[in-house]
Design a protein around this motif. Structure first.
Motif, PDB file in Angstrom:
ATOM      1  N   ILE A  50       6.535 -14.529  14.612  1.00 58.17           N
ATOM      2  CA  ILE A  50       5.073 -14.648  14.568  1.00 58.17           C
ATOM      3  C   ILE A  50       4.526 -13.978  13.317  1.00 58.17           C
ATOM      4  N   ASP A  51       5.014 -12.776  13.024  1.00 55.81           N
ATOM      5  CA  ASP A  51       4.535 -12.041  11.849  1.00 55.81           C
ATOM      6  C   ASP A  51       4.883 -12.758  10.549  1.00 55.81           C
ATOM      7  N   ALA A  52       6.014 -13.425  10.520  1.00 60.75           N
ATOM      8  CA  ALA A  52       6.444 -14.098   9.298  1.00 60.75           C
ATOM      9  C   ALA A  52       5.493 -15.220   8.897  1.00 60.75           C
ATOM     10  N   SER A  53       4.819 -15.799   9.884  1.00 69.94           N
ATOM     11  CA  SER A  53       3.936 -16.935   9.586  1.00 69.94           C
ATOM     12  C   SER A  53       2.501 -16.522   9.297  1.00 69.94           C
ATOM     13  N   ARG A  54       2.187 -15.257   9.469  1.00 68.19           N
ATOM     14  CA  ARG A  54       0.807 -14.811   9.240  1.00 68.19           C
ATOM     15  C   ARG A  54       0.422 -15.009   7.764  1.00 68.19           C
ATOM     16  N   GLY A  55      -0.676 -15.710   7.553  1.00 68.01           N
ATOM     17  CA  GLY A  55      -1.163 -15.951   6.201  1.00 68.01           C
ATOM     18  C   GLY A  55      -0.359 -16.970   5.420  1.00 68.01           C
ATOM     19  N   ASP A  56       0.550 -17.668   6.103  1.00 68.69           N
ATOM     20  CA  ASP A  56       1.377 -18.664   5.421  1.00 68.69           C
ATOM     21  C   ASP A  56       1.420 -19.939   6.261  1.00 68.69           C
ATOM     22  N   PRO A  57       0.503 -20.872   6.011  1.00 67.43           N
ATOM     23  CA  PRO A  57       0.429 -22.110   6.809  1.00 67.43           C
ATOM     24  C   PRO A  57       1.727 -22.905   6.791  1.00 67.43           C
ATOM     25  N   ASP A  58       2.498 -22.787   5.708  1.00 68.24           N
ATOM     26  CA  ASP A  58       3.733 -23.556   5.598  1.00 68.24           C
ATOM     27  C   ASP A  58       4.784 -23.112   6.615  1.00 68.24           C
TER      28      ASP A  58
END
Length: 239
Positions: A50-58
């Motif tokens: 979950i944290d890895a995707s924060r601020g990164d829509p890709d």
């Protein structure tokens, strides 16, 4: 320098499985004490994705897919534990769980060799590889939980309170609070009415010249007989 003195002071010469997060002090503890093995927490792994995707829509779809895989893992484990005492259903549900774990490992390895893999995603997957053995301990031992949520949730009150409770700035007060939280949590675990237990125990101390009762078997849940447990599990009527 990794300091494992605190967990070591608590665990001492114990042996068994320690369900924990990936804090380096636990790893050093297990290294120094071969009779202690670590079982890592899947809730922390889920949080990593979950944290890895924060601020990164890709990375959003990628993260959601991994969270769904972990949710499926929890579901299959819960379904397995429901038939733990059923020798007919257990093998089938055990196999379903093992197959899903294999699929997770396969997907992990595929993702790691993807071209132009984001650095955040790569770190999460590499951590999954490095901690895989500890994450899989629950598979062959159903007594091992998949996460350490119960412990962390239990500690939330004391952790928040240590900065807010009156007298928390002194060592003796901290030690008293730790003992008290331990007592209350133990009573809760055994489904004992905390108010009823405390009232009875303090009255026993008064009757014993303000000293702890000499015979503690009536106050330690694991030493009580069933009638005593039933007596202390009576709850107050609704107000």
């Amino acid at each position: 320098m990794v300091c494992s003195s605190v967990p070591e002071s608590v665990i001492g010469d114990s042996e068994g499985t320690l369900v924990c997060d990936r804090y380096s002090a636990y790893k050093k503890l297990a290294k120094d004490h071969p009779l202690i093995v670590l079982a890592f927490c899947w809730a922390h792994v889920r949080r990593d994705f979950i944290d890895a995707s924060r601020g990164d829509p890709d990375l959003e779809k990628w993260s959601i897919a991994w969270v769904d895989r972990i949710a499926r893992l929890y579901y299959l484990n819960e379904q397995r534990l429901l038939v733990r005492e059923d020798p007919k259903q257990w093998p089938t549900r055990q196999l379903r769980l093992e197959k899903h774990v294999e699929r997770i490992a396969s997907q992990r390895d595929k993702d790691l060799v993807r071209p132009r893999l984001a650095e955040k995603a790569q770190k999460v997957l590499e951590s999954l590889v490095n901690h895989w053995e500890g994450l899989c301990r629950f598979i062959q031992n159903p007594d091992i939980p998949m996460d350490n949520n119960i412990a962390e949730q239990t500690l939330r009150g004391p952790v928040v309170g240590r900065k807010n409770y009156y007298g928390s700035g002194s060592d003796w007060s901290m030690e008293l609070a730790a003992w008290f939280f331990t007592v209350l949590t133990s009573l809760k675990t055994w489904k004992i009415n905390q108010k009823l237990w405390l009232k009875g125990y303090l009255e026993a101390c008064i009757a014993n010249d303000r000293k702890p009762p000499e015979d503690l078997s009536q106050w330690l849940p694991w030493q009580m007989d069933e009638s005593r447990l039933k007596e202390l599990r009576i709850h107050d009527p609704p107000g």
